[in-house]
Design an enzyme around this catalytic site. Structure first.
Site, PDB file in Angstrom:
ATOM      1  N   LYS A 162       3.363 -16.110  -1.307  1.00 36.33           N
ATOM      2  CA  LYS A 162       2.844 -17.393  -1.812  1.00 36.33           C
ATOM      3  C   LYS A 162       1.937 -17.312  -3.148  1.00 36.33           C
ATOM      4  CE  LYS A 162       2.275 -19.502   2.734  1.00 36.33           C
ATOM      5  NZ  LYS A 162       1.652 -19.040   4.022  1.00 36.33           N
ATOM      6  N   GLU A 164       0.874   8.596  -2.040  1.00 39.26           N
ATOM      7  CA  GLU A 164       1.598   7.661  -1.389  1.00 39.26           C
ATOM      8  C   GLU A 164       0.660   6.488  -1.008  1.00 39.26           C
ATOM      9  OE1 GLU A 164       5.144   8.352   0.909  1.00 39.26           O
ATOM     10  OE2 GLU A 164       5.100   6.086   1.863  1.00 39.26           O
ATOM     11  N   THR A 212      12.753   4.432   4.185  1.00 44.61           N
ATOM     12  CA  THR A 212      11.559   4.038   4.894  1.00 44.61           C
ATOM     13  C   THR A 212      12.021   3.050   6.113  1.00 44.61           C
ATOM     14  OG1 THR A 212      10.847   2.203   3.617  1.00 44.61           O
ATOM     15  CG2 THR A 212       9.989   4.164   2.902  1.00 44.61           C
ATOM     16  N   ARG A 213      11.001   2.998   7.053  1.00 50.49           N
ATOM     17  CA  ARG A 213      11.038   2.137   8.056  1.00 50.49           C
ATOM     18  C   ARG A 213      11.317   0.343   7.580  1.00 50.49           C
ATOM     19  NH1 ARG A 213       6.822   2.277  12.840  1.00 50.49           N
ATOM     20  NH2 ARG A 213       7.223   4.484  12.716  1.00 50.49           N
ATOM     21  N   TYR A 214      10.498   0.128   6.839  1.00 48.77           N
ATOM     22  CA  TYR A 214      10.555  -1.232   6.141  1.00 48.77           C
ATOM     23  C   TYR A 214      11.791  -1.477   5.456  1.00 48.77           C
ATOM     24  CZ  TYR A 214       8.863  -5.545   4.042  1.00 48.77           C
ATOM     25  OH  TYR A 214       8.840  -6.873   3.755  1.00 48.77           O
ATOM     26  N   GLU A 215      12.386  -0.332   4.675  1.00 49.11           N
ATOM     27  CA  GLU A 215      13.622  -0.544   4.009  1.00 49.11           C
ATOM     28  C   GLU A 215      14.655  -0.433   4.900  1.00 49.11           C
ATOM     29  OE1 GLU A 215      14.249   2.701   1.253  1.00 49.11           O
ATOM     30  OE2 GLU A 215      16.546   2.546   1.547  1.00 49.11           O
ATOM     31  N   GLU A 257      -3.279   4.475   4.101  1.00 44.62           N
ATOM     32  CA  GLU A 257      -2.694   3.571   5.002  1.00 44.62           C
ATOM     33  C   GLU A 257      -3.732   3.009   5.933  1.00 44.62           C
ATOM     34  OE1 GLU A 257       0.279   1.984   5.458  1.00 44.62           O
ATOM     35  OE2 GLU A 257      -1.129   0.890   6.608  1.00 44.62           O
ATOM     36  N   ASP A 272       3.128  -4.757   0.223  1.00 40.86           N
ATOM     37  CA  ASP A 272       3.378  -6.270   0.668  1.00 40.86           C
ATOM     38  C   ASP A 272       3.709  -7.267  -0.352  1.00 40.86           C
ATOM     39  OD1 ASP A 272       2.832  -5.591   3.749  1.00 40.86           O
ATOM     40  OD2 ASP A 272       0.805  -5.291   2.919  1.00 40.86           O
ATOM     41  N   ASP A 326      -8.174   1.473   2.571  1.00 40.41           N
ATOM     42  CA  ASP A 326      -7.659   0.913   1.653  1.00 40.41           C
ATOM     43  C   ASP A 326      -7.557   2.155   0.434  1.00 40.41           C
ATOM     44  OD1 ASP A 326      -7.314  -0.487  -0.849  1.00 40.41           O
ATOM     45  OD2 ASP A 326      -9.040  -2.227  -0.437  1.00 40.41           O
TER      46      ASP A 326
HETATM   47  C1  LIG Z   1       5.538  -3.732   4.078  1.00 46.55           C
HETATM   48  S1  LIG Z   1       4.747  -2.140   4.707  1.00 46.55           S
HETATM   49  C2  LIG Z   1       5.634  -1.114   3.957  1.00 46.55           C
HETATM   50  C3  LIG Z   1       5.395   0.448   4.659  1.00 46.55           C
HETATM   51  C4  LIG Z   1       6.106   1.765   4.312  1.00 46.55           C
HETATM   52  N1  LIG Z   1       5.743   2.029   2.958  1.00 46.55           N
HETATM   53  C5  LIG Z   1       7.632   1.338   4.282  1.00 46.55           C
HETATM   54  O1  LIG Z   1       8.387   1.210   3.119  1.00 46.55           O
HETATM   55  O2  LIG Z   1       8.036   1.398   5.437  1.00 46.55           O
HETATM   56  C6  LIG Z   1       3.282  -2.025   3.298  1.00 46.55           C
HETATM   57  C7  LIG Z   1       2.264  -1.284   3.895  1.00 46.55           C
HETATM   58  O3  LIG Z   1       1.055  -1.087   2.906  1.00 46.55           O
HETATM   59  C8  LIG Z   1      -0.130  -1.125   3.529  1.00 46.55           C
HETATM   60  N2  LIG Z   1      -1.034  -1.515   2.554  1.00 46.55           N
HETATM   61  C9  LIG Z   1      -1.136  -2.779   1.927  1.00 46.55           C
HETATM   62  N3  LIG Z   1      -2.435  -2.675   1.223  1.00 46.55           N
HETATM   63  C10 LIG Z   1      -2.978  -1.598   1.183  1.00 46.55           C
HETATM   64  C11 LIG Z   1      -4.017  -1.114   0.646  1.00 46.55           C
HETATM   65  N4  LIG Z   1      -4.661  -1.720  -0.437  1.00 46.55           N
HETATM   66  N5  LIG Z   1      -3.906   0.342   0.671  1.00 46.55           N
HETATM   67  C12 LIG Z   1      -3.269   1.020   1.329  1.00 46.55           C
HETATM   68  N6  LIG Z   1      -2.175   0.573   2.254  1.00 46.55           N
HETATM   69  C13 LIG Z   1      -1.961  -0.780   1.991  1.00 46.55           C
HETATM   70  C14 LIG Z   1       0.159  -1.985   4.736  1.00 46.55           C
HETATM   71  O4  LIG Z   1      -0.800  -1.653   5.725  1.00 46.55           O
HETATM   72  C15 LIG Z   1       1.467  -1.510   5.189  1.00 46.55           C
HETATM   73  O5  LIG Z   1       1.485  -0.748   6.179  1.00 46.55           O
END
Ligand SMILES: C[S@@+](CC[C@H](N)C(=O)[O-])C[C@H]1O[C@@H](n2cnc3c(N)ncnc32)[C@H](O)[C@@H]1O
Length: 233
Positions: A142, A64, A212-215, A89, A138, A116
């Site tokens: 833009k 994930e 998910t939380r974001y969802e 994460e 994310d 990352d």
């Molecule tokens: C919008 S949040 C969604 C989090 C979770 N998946 C949810 O649905 O609640 C996007 C997540 O992706 C992580 N993220 C962004 N770029 C990443 C990368 N290159 N590697 C790992 N995680 C990354 C961010 O830190 C953030 O927690």
């Protein structure tokens, strides 16, 4: 002066995700990060078959990327004890939250890369994953930031390479612009097939796909997600 090089970190990587730190961690969560994270971390060099990263045999490995608070990852780990799940994460508060789920649920099939995902994705052996989850990446709305989007033609090709035959790539987004972008990139790959049969399938959350939380935040704000499942053919 050149920046010190941290192993496994891409120069300029902070461009690609929002933040590494949020509110200061409560003492208990800090203890989890200091003590439990080293026990559950993936090998620093990402070497070898990831099935060997777990303290016991696992049938297959799922990945994930960007697990946020880790609620989806923990649910999958709890409901699929035969599988080892690797989560990536960089946001430390999210990592602490996953660690709390792991301890509360007594999970022994989770490994964490608290950074990352891209160096790990680059290093894993071909065919080593049965499932990849990228849930609500994310959207970087833009145009000048589109290069930061996790879903690109190159990353889709790499996910395809990493999946075992019949393996599954799951992606969710509630951003209409990113949805079009994602579909353009994934459906352009001849080795990945959308599992749906009708458009409504995008809007129906599969039973084995917890919110998910974001969802839930997006849904409450009037942004229903699209759930996409693609199989390696
Ligand atoms: C919008 S949040 C969604 C989090 C979770 N998946 C949810 O649905 O609640 C996007 C997540 O992706 C992580 N993220 C962004 N770029 C990443 C990368 N290159 N590697 C790992 N995680 C990354 C961010 O830190 C953030 O927690």
């Amino acid at each position: 002066m050149p920046q010190p090089r941290i192993p496994g970190r891409i120069p300029g990587d902070q461009l690609f995700f929002g933040r590494r730190k949020g509110r200061p961690l409560r003492a208990g969560m800090q203890v989890l990060v200091d003590e439990r994270l080293p026990q559950l971390a993936v090998p620093a060099d990402f070497a070898g078959d990831p099935r060997g990263w777990f303290g016991r045999p696992v049938r297959a490995v799922w990945l994930e990327i960007g697990f946020g608070g880790g609620e989806h990852l923990a649910w999958q780990a709890k409901n699929h004890p035969d599988v080892g799940i690797v989560g990536c994460e960089p946001f430390v508060n999210g990592v602490a939250s996953l660690l709390r789920h792991v301890d509360n649920d007594g999970l022994d099939n989770v490994r964490i890369h608290a950074d990352d995902a891209r160096p790990l994705v680059a290093a894993l052996p071909a065919g080593s994953l049965e499932r990849i989850f990228v849930l609500h990446p994310d959207p970087w709305p833009k145009r000048r930031h589109h290069f930061r989007r996790l879903i690109q033609h190159a990353s889709v090709a790499r996910f395809h390479e990493l999946l075992a035959p019949g393996g599954e790539l799951r992606i969710a987004t509630d951003d209409p612009g990113y949805l079009t972008w994602i579909l353009g990139r994934v459906t352009a790959h001849p080795g990945l097939r959308w599992t749906g049969t009708r458009l409504a399938d995008w809007r129906t959350r599969p039973a084995d796909w917890p919110e998910t939380r974001y969802e839930s935040k997006g849904r409450a704000e009037g942004r229903p997600p699209a759930y996409m499942r693609f199989v390696k053919v």
